[in-house]
Design a protein around this motif. Structure first.
Motif, mmCIF file in Angstrom:
data_model
loop_
_atom_site.group_PDB
_atom_site.id
_atom_site.type_symbol
_atom_site.label_atom_id
_atom_site.label_comp_id
_atom_site.label_asym_id
_atom_site.label_seq_id
_atom_site.Cartn_x
_atom_site.Cartn_y
_atom_site.Cartn_z
ATOM 1 N N GLN A 108 -45.335 -51.485 -15.367
ATOM 2 C CA GLN A 108 -46.307 -52.519 -15.053
ATOM 3 C C GLN A 108 -45.691 -53.886 -15.266
ATOM 4 O O GLN A 108 -45.022 -54.148 -16.267
ATOM 5 C CB GLN A 108 -47.551 -52.378 -15.936
ATOM 6 N N SER A 109 -45.894 -54.747 -14.294
ATOM 7 C CA SER A 109 -45.516 -56.155 -14.398
ATOM 8 C C SER A 109 -46.625 -56.944 -13.731
ATOM 9 O O SER A 109 -47.642 -56.388 -13.314
ATOM 10 C CB SER A 109 -44.168 -56.411 -13.708
ATOM 11 N N ARG A 110 -46.439 -58.225 -13.582
ATOM 12 C CA ARG A 110 -47.470 -59.030 -12.927
ATOM 13 C C ARG A 110 -47.527 -58.746 -11.433
ATOM 14 O O ARG A 110 -48.493 -59.116 -10.766
ATOM 15 C CB ARG A 110 -47.222 -60.509 -13.185
ATOM 16 N N SER A 111 -46.504 -58.079 -10.878
ATOM 17 C CA SER A 111 -46.504 -57.759 -9.450
ATOM 18 C C SER A 111 -46.629 -56.269 -9.162
ATOM 19 O O SER A 111 -46.799 -55.885 -8.005
ATOM 20 C CB SER A 111 -45.214 -58.283 -8.798
ATOM 21 N N GLU A 112 -46.563 -55.411 -10.175
ATOM 22 C CA GLU A 112 -46.620 -53.964 -9.955
ATOM 23 C C GLU A 112 -47.416 -53.285 -11.064
ATOM 24 O O GLU A 112 -47.450 -53.760 -12.199
ATOM 25 C CB GLU A 112 -45.208 -53.351 -9.930
ATOM 26 N N ARG A 501 -43.842 -70.146 0.354
ATOM 27 C CA ARG A 501 -43.821 -69.257 -0.806
ATOM 28 C C ARG A 501 -44.281 -69.989 -2.062
ATOM 29 O O ARG A 501 -45.129 -69.516 -2.808
ATOM 30 C CB ARG A 501 -42.429 -68.698 -1.011
ATOM 31 N N MET A 502 -43.713 -71.180 -2.290
ATOM 32 C CA MET A 502 -44.011 -71.904 -3.527
ATOM 33 C C MET A 502 -45.487 -72.254 -3.652
ATOM 34 O O MET A 502 -46.074 -72.154 -4.728
ATOM 35 C CB MET A 502 -43.194 -73.194 -3.583
ATOM 36 N N LEU A 503 -46.097 -72.679 -2.544
ATOM 37 C CA LEU A 503 -47.417 -73.287 -2.599
ATOM 38 C C LEU A 503 -48.562 -72.338 -2.264
ATOM 39 O O LEU A 503 -49.719 -72.682 -2.537
ATOM 40 C CB LEU A 503 -47.472 -74.491 -1.645
ATOM 41 N N THR A 504 -48.255 -71.167 -1.684
ATOM 42 C CA THR A 504 -49.364 -70.334 -1.209
ATOM 43 C C THR A 504 -49.360 -68.911 -1.728
ATOM 44 O O THR A 504 -50.313 -68.174 -1.455
ATOM 45 C CB THR A 504 -49.394 -70.275 0.336
ATOM 46 N N SER A 505 -48.321 -68.485 -2.437
ATOM 47 C CA SER A 505 -48.257 -67.068 -2.828
ATOM 48 C C SER A 505 -48.432 -66.899 -4.324
ATOM 49 O O SER A 505 -48.035 -67.750 -5.131
ATOM 50 C CB SER A 505 -46.931 -66.442 -2.387
ATOM 51 N N LYS A 506 -49.051 -65.777 -4.691
ATOM 52 C CA LYS A 506 -49.278 -65.421 -6.088
ATOM 53 C C LYS A 506 -48.478 -64.171 -6.425
ATOM 54 O O LYS A 506 -48.119 -63.378 -5.550
ATOM 55 C CB LYS A 506 -50.758 -65.166 -6.345
ATOM 56 N N VAL A 507 -48.217 -63.989 -7.705
ATOM 57 C CA VAL A 507 -47.547 -62.782 -8.165
ATOM 58 C C VAL A 507 -48.341 -61.560 -7.705
ATOM 59 O O VAL A 507 -49.568 -61.512 -7.828
ATOM 60 C CB VAL A 507 -47.420 -62.775 -9.694
ATOM 61 N N GLY A 508 -47.624 -60.575 -7.147
ATOM 62 C CA GLY A 508 -48.259 -59.362 -6.661
ATOM 63 C C GLY A 508 -48.547 -59.387 -5.183
ATOM 64 O O GLY A 508 -48.822 -58.341 -4.586
ATOM 65 N N GLU A 509 -48.472 -60.591 -4.571
ATOM 66 C CA GLU A 509 -48.658 -60.718 -3.127
ATOM 67 C C GLU A 509 -47.287 -60.837 -2.460
ATOM 68 O O GLU A 509 -46.360 -61.398 -3.032
ATOM 69 C CB GLU A 509 -49.488 -61.956 -2.802
ATOM 70 N N PRO A 510 -47.163 -60.336 -1.232
ATOM 71 C CA PRO A 510 -45.866 -60.451 -0.556
ATOM 72 C C PRO A 510 -45.527 -61.895 -0.234
ATOM 73 O O PRO A 510 -46.410 -62.694 0.102
ATOM 74 C CB PRO A 510 -46.062 -59.626 0.724
ATOM 75 N N GLY A 528 -38.640 -57.519 -5.047
ATOM 76 C CA GLY A 528 -38.499 -58.883 -5.542
ATOM 77 C C GLY A 528 -39.307 -59.904 -4.775
ATOM 78 O O GLY A 528 -39.527 -61.010 -5.271
ATOM 79 N N PHE A 529 -39.759 -59.563 -3.589
ATOM 80 C CA PHE A 529 -40.507 -60.507 -2.771
ATOM 81 C C PHE A 529 -42.007 -60.477 -3.061
ATOM 82 O O PHE A 529 -42.810 -60.929 -2.249
ATOM 83 C CB PHE A 529 -40.233 -60.243 -1.291
ATOM 84 N N TYR A 530 -42.364 -59.959 -4.225
ATOM 85 C CA TYR A 530 -43.755 -59.975 -4.682
ATOM 86 C C TYR A 530 -43.895 -60.764 -5.985
ATOM 87 O O TYR A 530 -44.877 -60.624 -6.690
ATOM 88 C CB TYR A 530 -44.262 -58.548 -4.891
ATOM 89 N N SER A 531 -42.904 -61.579 -6.284
ATOM 90 C CA SER A 531 -42.866 -62.266 -7.583
ATOM 91 C C SER A 531 -43.608 -63.595 -7.600
ATOM 92 O O SER A 531 -43.700 -64.247 -8.629
ATOM 93 C CB SER A 531 -41.416 -62.476 -8.014
ATOM 94 N N GLY A 532 -44.153 -64.004 -6.449
ATOM 95 C CA GLY A 532 -44.968 -65.206 -6.414
ATOM 96 C C GLY A 532 -44.172 -66.489 -6.324
ATOM 97 O O GLY A 532 -42.943 -66.495 -6.297
ATOM 98 N N GLY A 533 -44.907 -67.605 -6.251
ATOM 99 C CA GLY A 533 -44.282 -68.909 -6.135
ATOM 100 C C GLY A 533 -44.425 -69.712 -7.406
ATOM 101 O O GLY A 533 -44.190 -69.216 -8.513
ATOM 102 N N LEU A 534 -44.844 -70.952 -7.257
ATOM 103 C CA LEU A 534 -45.059 -71.809 -8.432
ATOM 104 C C LEU A 534 -46.221 -71.274 -9.270
ATOM 105 O O LEU A 534 -47.158 -70.672 -8.721
ATOM 106 C CB LEU A 534 -45.380 -73.235 -7.992
#
Length: 665
Positions: A108-112, A501-510, A528-534
């Protein structure tokens, strides 16, 4: 190599290992470097309970991870438990755990949040891990006769080669080649006790304390090994025609007019386009015919903002990118350019090499010339001119009062000037002081924010989310700035995809920049592409998305105002350019104009408009055959079935297969 290292450090580095060895696993400290600048450290040790602990940190212009990783192994050297705490490269919280009871593995992580029944031993691959995990994995494989281990959730990693090398007649090391981490082999140096010794690269390097002076020597030996792999790959994937080649009954994209010319024959001979015939005309004698019906033949694409190494060449060619501009790199860049040109390594033409200059300090850039005075900056420009660089890129820490004298020296020597806008300076003043180009759309947005923002730091990203949505692109201030850019013939490469990526994505989202192609990537890279942005406060998520939409609106305003826009990526090669072009269309720019930007406009900006960028008799044979019609659907630009660079023919499907990527078919 930089993208591979980033993937290993912040996305996928492995967790694993050999049996508990409390008496043999001594504490070792390592240092990390960007060039000659120390950037961080790794401490590798074993605790009294037998678990392994790795503390890893580096700083990169105000960004960078801090990770504490603890790994407990079972009696067979497979992970029983793993805990990773800290923050990632963008300073977002990391909290990741793995456990195995021999029957079920859970992680378990913030993206899985997954589990899997255990049918055979496997290693968990962490989304956020350290070089220490890689060390334990390789130690395990060195004790494994097959030198291969399965990974969670799937895939495998393999030691494909071990070369024993003695350094300076006294130090015995092992150069270990590993596949399964990324698109190309990964190299690590171990000592004879099977302990990690070094991981040199052209970007972020690591080496055991006390041996720092050996890093360049190890990197040179490692590069020689890498080149053997790349040469073999190039030979397997290159077709060099013997005589004329005809591409028949295809539809040509005329980048000068932005129109499609239907049913044409194109004949190229060697590296030149020899004839363009109507489809009803008889072909001359040719050695090879390529059927082009129902396809669009285009000039090879340009990526105008890259930081390339050899590992990214295939991703470019397979995506139809035949020419690039490199906007800051290690001093190895001329050699990489030569490798691509000679086709000993598959890759695009590097048409422009930019010499990087930044001022010394806590936020100085990671490569190029880091200077402490204006005089050193002027000397750096002279160096780049003498070494056949084509332009100068200034960076965020440069003293604003230096910009004009640096730009004047560059212009005297025939070099263009571009870059970030230095901290405490606005883009308008940089243009007046001699900039020819501006990199990144956020640097345009910052022109309409207070000049007290320290843009050496990640504030140059977060303040975009906070304030960009308030910019009035139709207002007098913005329109006046556009007029200045137009009058001064300023070029802008927006690299807008990285801000999505930086402004619109959250951890767990592609990652929205690559969501369309994630199912084509090897799973260990895909994760690795589910790790979110800022790290975005929940109450500001909509605001940040509106700020991203404003960046697109700004690009359209620049286009409407007649400012020259060229597409660049500053991201994963090939696929990121496709997304960049899609974003321009999303902004409201017609497909035909976007494709002009990626072909003839970029060729003209680089000074190669008379040789590249359009399909005309006498021009170089850099061509791509696309299934569909990108003028009707810009996303068809992703459907490249054939790439021709310098008259040599490449099959994208075959190239993708060689690096574990699925073709669009």
């Amino acid at each position: 190599m930089k993208h591979l290292i980033t993937t290993l450090l912040t996305l996928i580095v492995i967790i694993s290992c050999s049996k508990k060895e409390p008496n043999n696993f001594k504490t070792i400290d390592y240092s990390l470097y960007f060039g000659e600048k120390k950037a961080g450290y790794l401490t590798s040790s074993q605790l009294t309970d037998g678990s392994y602990q790795f503390i890893f940190e580096y700083t990169d212009r105000g960004r960078g991870p801090y990770l504490e990783e603890t790994i407990l192994l079972d009696e067979n050297g497979f992970p029983r438990s793993i805990q990773i705490l800290g923050h990632n490269y963008l300073k977002d919280t990391v909290s990741e755990v793995f456990s195995s009871n021999g029957k079920v593995a859970k992680w378990q992580s913030r993206s899985e949040n997954e589990n899997k029944e255990i049918d055979q031993p496997a290693y968990y691959v962490g989304v956020n891990s350290t070089f220490g995990n890689t060390e334990l994995l390789i130690r395990n494989m060195l004790n494994n006769s097959k030198k291969t281990i399965d990974l969670y959730p799937s895939g495998k990693v393999t030691i494909s080669d071990i070369e024993k090398i003695t350094i300076n007649d006294t130090l015995n090391l092992q150069l270990i080649e590993v596949t399964g981490f990324s698109f190309s082999p990964y190299y690590l140096w171990f000592d004879t006790d099977n302990r990690l010794f070094a991981a040199p690269s052209s970007w972020l390097s690591m080496i055991r304390n006390g041996y720092e002076s050996l890093s360049p020597q190890l990197y040179n030996l490692q590069t020689k090994k890498e080149k053997e792999y790349y040469l073999k790959t190039a030979q397997e994937n290159t077709q060099t025609p013997n005589g004329r080649v005809a591409i028949t009954h295809t539809n040509i994209f005329d980048s000068n007019t932005g129109e499609i010319i239907k049913d044409q024959h194109i004949i190229f001979n060697g590296n030149k386009i020899e004839q363009i015939l109507d489809g009803s005309q008889e072909l001359p004698e040719v050695s090879q015919i390529i059927e082009g019906a129902n396809h669009t033949l285009m000039p090879g694409l340009f990526d105008m903002h890259t930081h390339l190494d050899r590992s990214e060449g295939i991703l470019n060619l397979a995506a139809g990118v035949t020419s690039v501009r490199d906007l800051a790199n290690s001093f190895e860049l001329p050699e990489v350019k030569n490798d691509f040109n000679q086709n000993t390594v598959l890759g695009p033409r590097i048409l422009i090499m930019s010499g990087f200059i930044d001022q010394a300090g806590p936020y100085a850039g990671p490569s190029g010339k880091i200077v402490s005075s204006l005089e050193e900056g002027l000397e750096a420009i002279d160096y780049y001119k003498e070494n056949n660089y084509h332009q100068i890129k200034l960076y965020s820490s440069i003293d604003p009062t230096w910009v004009k004298p640096l730009a004047d020296r560059a212009h005297e020597l025939g070099l263009r000037v571009s870059g970030h806008i230095p901290a405490y300076m606005h883009a308008e003043q940089a243009v007046l002081d001699g900039y020819n180009e501006i990199q990144h759309i956020n640097m345009i947005a910052l022109n309409f924010m207070p000049d007290t923002i320290d843009t050496r730091t990640p504030l140059r990203f977060s303040m975009i989310g906070e304030l960009a949505h308030t910019i009035d692109t139709e207002g007098e201030e913005f329109q006046s700035f556009i007029s200045l850019l137009k009058t001064k013939n300023i070029v802008v490469d927006p690299t807008v995809g990285i801000f999505e990526r930086m402004l619109t994505s959250k951890v767990g989202e592609p990652n929205p920049q690559f969501v369309e192609i994630l199912d084509r990537l090897p799973i260990q890279i895909r994760r690795g592409f589910y790790s979110g942005g800022l790290p975005i406060p929940e109450e500001k998520e909509l605001q940040y998305k509106q700020s991203y939409d404003k960046l697109l609106e700004m690009i359209k305003a620049l286009y409407d105002g007649g400012v020259t826009i060229v597409p660049g990526t500053d991201a994963m090669s090939g696929f990121a350019l496709h997304k960049e072009l899609e974003n321009y269309v999303r902004a409201g720019i017609p497909e035909s104009e976007v494709l002009k930007m990626a072909t003839i406009r970029s060729a003209e900006v680089t000074g190669y408009g008379d040789q590249l960028g359009s399909i005309e008799e006498g021009k170089l044979a850099d061509l791509i055959l696309v299934e569909g019609n990108p003028l009707e659907n810009i996303s068809d630009i992703r459907r490249v079935v054939l790439t021709i660079k310098d008259g040599k023919i490449y099959n994208p499907e075959k190239m993708y297969k060689s690096i574990g990527v699925k073709h669009f078919n």
